[in-house]
Design a protein around this motif. Sequence first.
Motif, mmCIF file in Angstrom:
data_model
loop_
_atom_site.group_PDB
_atom_site.id
_atom_site.type_symbol
_atom_site.label_atom_id
_atom_site.label_comp_id
_atom_site.label_asym_id
_atom_site.label_seq_id
_atom_site.Cartn_x
_atom_site.Cartn_y
_atom_site.Cartn_z
ATOM 1 N N GLY A 122 40.958 5.977 72.697
ATOM 2 C CA GLY A 122 42.260 6.634 72.705
ATOM 3 C C GLY A 122 43.414 5.693 72.515
ATOM 4 N N ALA A 123 43.212 4.404 72.790
ATOM 5 C CA ALA A 123 44.298 3.438 72.669
ATOM 6 C C ALA A 123 44.326 2.731 71.325
ATOM 7 C CB ALA A 123 44.180 2.384 73.768
ATOM 8 N N ARG A 124 43.363 3.008 70.453
ATOM 9 C CA ARG A 124 43.313 2.293 69.183
ATOM 10 C C ARG A 124 44.515 2.606 68.304
ATOM 11 N NH1 ARG A 124 36.883 3.211 67.752
ATOM 12 N NH2 ARG A 124 36.075 1.788 69.343
ATOM 13 N N GLY A 125 44.882 3.889 68.276
ATOM 14 C CA GLY A 125 46.027 4.263 67.447
ATOM 15 C C GLY A 125 47.299 3.582 67.895
ATOM 16 N N LEU A 126 47.525 3.541 69.217
ATOM 17 C CA LEU A 126 48.721 2.889 69.737
ATOM 18 C C LEU A 126 48.666 1.390 69.533
ATOM 19 C CD1 LEU A 126 49.210 4.827 73.073
ATOM 20 C CD2 LEU A 126 50.445 5.123 70.941
ATOM 21 N N ALA A 127 47.488 0.807 69.650
ATOM 22 C CA ALA A 127 47.365 -0.631 69.473
ATOM 23 C C ALA A 127 47.635 -1.029 68.034
ATOM 24 C CB ALA A 127 45.962 -1.084 69.886
ATOM 25 N N SER A 128 47.122 -0.231 67.073
ATOM 26 C CA SER A 128 47.346 -0.559 65.674
ATOM 27 C C SER A 128 48.800 -0.403 65.285
ATOM 28 C CB SER A 128 46.473 0.339 64.789
ATOM 29 O OG SER A 128 46.802 1.702 65.001
ATOM 30 N N SER A 129 49.484 0.572 65.888
ATOM 31 C CA SER A 129 50.890 0.777 65.560
ATOM 32 C C SER A 129 51.773 -0.287 66.181
ATOM 33 C CB SER A 129 51.345 2.167 66.031
ATOM 34 O OG SER A 129 51.219 2.283 67.422
ATOM 35 N N SER A 130 51.355 -0.794 67.356
ATOM 36 C CA SER A 130 52.165 -1.802 68.009
ATOM 37 C C SER A 130 52.094 -3.140 67.294
ATOM 38 C CB SER A 130 51.715 -1.980 69.457
ATOM 39 O OG SER A 130 50.375 -2.413 69.507
ATOM 40 N N VAL A 131 51.028 -3.360 66.496
ATOM 41 C CA VAL A 131 50.908 -4.611 65.768
ATOM 42 C C VAL A 131 51.925 -4.688 64.645
ATOM 43 C CG1 VAL A 131 49.328 -5.984 64.353
ATOM 44 C CG2 VAL A 131 48.479 -4.801 66.374
ATOM 45 N N LYS A 157 44.202 7.072 82.448
ATOM 46 C CA LYS A 157 43.058 6.465 81.788
ATOM 47 C C LYS A 157 43.433 5.744 80.500
ATOM 48 C CE LYS A 157 39.460 7.825 84.346
ATOM 49 N NZ LYS A 157 38.438 6.889 84.902
ATOM 50 N N GLY A 158 44.661 5.982 79.999
ATOM 51 C CA GLY A 158 45.067 5.367 78.741
ATOM 52 C C GLY A 158 44.616 6.124 77.514
ATOM 53 N N TRP A 159 44.210 7.382 77.682
ATOM 54 C CA TRP A 159 43.774 8.200 76.550
ATOM 55 C C TRP A 159 44.973 8.973 76.004
ATOM 56 C CZ3 TRP A 159 39.407 10.393 80.105
ATOM 57 C CH2 TRP A 159 38.481 9.369 80.373
ATOM 58 N N HIS A 160 45.886 8.272 75.391
ATOM 59 C CA HIS A 160 47.148 8.869 74.972
ATOM 60 C C HIS A 160 46.976 9.920 73.876
ATOM 61 C CE1 HIS A 160 48.922 4.775 76.407
ATOM 62 N NE2 HIS A 160 48.673 5.582 77.418
ATOM 63 N N ASP A 161 45.901 9.815 73.096
ATOM 64 C CA ASP A 161 45.683 10.799 72.038
ATOM 65 C C ASP A 161 45.267 12.154 72.588
ATOM 66 O OD1 ASP A 161 43.315 9.480 72.870
ATOM 67 O OD2 ASP A 161 42.245 10.294 71.136
ATOM 68 N N LEU A 162 44.928 12.212 73.873
ATOM 69 C CA LEU A 162 44.509 13.478 74.487
ATOM 70 C C LEU A 162 45.620 14.144 75.288
ATOM 71 C CD1 LEU A 162 40.906 12.571 75.752
ATOM 72 C CD2 LEU A 162 41.569 13.728 73.638
ATOM 73 N N LEU A 163 46.817 13.558 75.304
ATOM 74 C CA LEU A 163 47.922 14.141 76.073
ATOM 75 C C LEU A 163 48.321 15.504 75.522
ATOM 76 C CD1 LEU A 163 50.156 10.994 76.684
ATOM 77 C CD2 LEU A 163 48.876 12.277 78.388
ATOM 78 N N GLN A 164 48.578 15.572 74.210
ATOM 79 C CA GLN A 164 48.998 16.841 73.613
ATOM 80 C C GLN A 164 47.900 17.903 73.694
ATOM 81 O OE1 GLN A 164 52.055 16.869 72.843
ATOM 82 N NE2 GLN A 164 52.517 18.558 71.473
ATOM 83 N N LEU A 182 26.456 19.443 72.463
ATOM 84 C CA LEU A 182 27.303 19.464 71.258
ATOM 85 C C LEU A 182 27.810 18.080 70.885
ATOM 86 C CD1 LEU A 182 29.387 22.688 72.044
ATOM 87 C CD2 LEU A 182 27.429 22.460 70.510
ATOM 88 N N ARG A 183 27.409 17.056 71.653
ATOM 89 C CA ARG A 183 27.787 15.666 71.400
ATOM 90 C C ARG A 183 29.303 15.466 71.427
ATOM 91 N NH1 ARG A 183 23.559 13.538 66.698
ATOM 92 N NH2 ARG A 183 21.632 13.972 67.886
ATOM 93 N N VAL A 184 29.923 16.117 72.383
ATOM 94 C CA VAL A 184 31.360 15.931 72.596
ATOM 95 C C VAL A 184 31.558 14.665 73.425
ATOM 96 C CG1 VAL A 184 33.453 16.951 73.588
ATOM 97 C CG2 VAL A 184 31.727 18.417 72.522
ATOM 98 N N PRO A 185 32.509 13.798 73.072
ATOM 99 C CA PRO A 185 32.737 12.576 73.860
ATOM 100 C C PRO A 185 33.018 12.902 75.322
ATOM 101 C CG PRO A 185 33.910 12.448 71.777
ATOM 102 C CD PRO A 185 33.354 13.840 71.867
ATOM 103 N N LEU A 186 32.516 12.049 76.200
ATOM 104 C CA LEU A 186 32.645 12.308 77.636
ATOM 105 C C LEU A 186 34.102 12.390 78.057
ATOM 106 C CD1 LEU A 186 31.398 12.639 80.427
ATOM 107 C CD2 LEU A 186 31.264 10.146 80.606
ATOM 108 N N ARG A 187 34.965 11.538 77.520
ATOM 109 C CA ARG A 187 36.372 11.561 77.913
ATOM 110 C C ARG A 187 37.038 12.878 77.523
ATOM 111 N NH1 ARG A 187 40.367 9.575 74.230
ATOM 112 N NH2 ARG A 187 39.610 9.667 72.091
ATOM 113 N N VAL A 188 36.601 13.470 76.418
ATOM 114 C CA VAL A 188 37.137 14.771 76.008
ATOM 115 C C VAL A 188 36.661 15.864 76.965
ATOM 116 C CG1 VAL A 188 37.197 16.484 74.160
ATOM 117 C CG2 VAL A 188 37.286 14.054 73.601
#
Length: 245
Positions: A39-48, A211-218, A183-189
């Motif tokens: 979930g933090a990959r998108g934010l990390a790539s944008s912060s670079v 947890k830092g899963w910012h992509d799951l906030l919305q 259904l192989r849904v990720p555990l965090r989801v």
Amino acid sequence: LGLSQVDSSAALASDSFGMMLYLMVLMAIPVKAAAAAEGARGLASSSVKGAKPEVTSKSLLFSLTAASLSCFLGDSIANWLCMPAWSLAFISLVAPLVGLGTASVLSLLPKQSEAKPNPTVTQDEVFAGSFRLGSVLMLFFFATIGAKANFADMLHASPGIFCLLAVIIAIHLGLSMLLGRLLRVPLRVILIASNANVGGPATACAMAATKGWHDLLQPALLVGSFGYAVGSVIGLAVSQVLKLM
């Protein structure tokens, strides 16, 4: 439903205490490091790409103003459509538009150090520090819920409510984990979805933020609001059927 004040207090206390225990269980379930970092990959790539925006008094003021305006518009739309249970869903839909509009308007204003407009201003700059501010306000939200819960009424008036709630939540978690794995849904989801359906959008967003899963906030906000709307209608319908039995 015509419940007495004692029964209402007992139900509220059972719900608050049960959700507190369930949230502790969800937070304690281990998630693999690779999945937790997803979930933090998108934010990390944008912060670079650029420097992190500086948190200022103006950015915090803009954040509070935009949040208040989003709440007002979303709640007004829900009441106008006679769908008050959907207020949080409308707020979550209006908030991005308010944020984009605020950044667009501010980009047309000249900077203090320049005499020309600043078309490069971004939402990250305008609302710098908004996430941390929201996290602090969520702590006040949880404190308020805990403060108004009367556990004495729960223990003396209706202990059966808490037992029923525990059975329902246990079945819910078991089925969610089973079907999610099939259904192989990720555990965090699975955890955030379960939180959103049991505790609502506020607790689900708080867990995702912690947890830092910012992509799951919305998604947590939308699923929790949808659950409020559907669950309220079904719950009221079931209560009317039970009254006739």
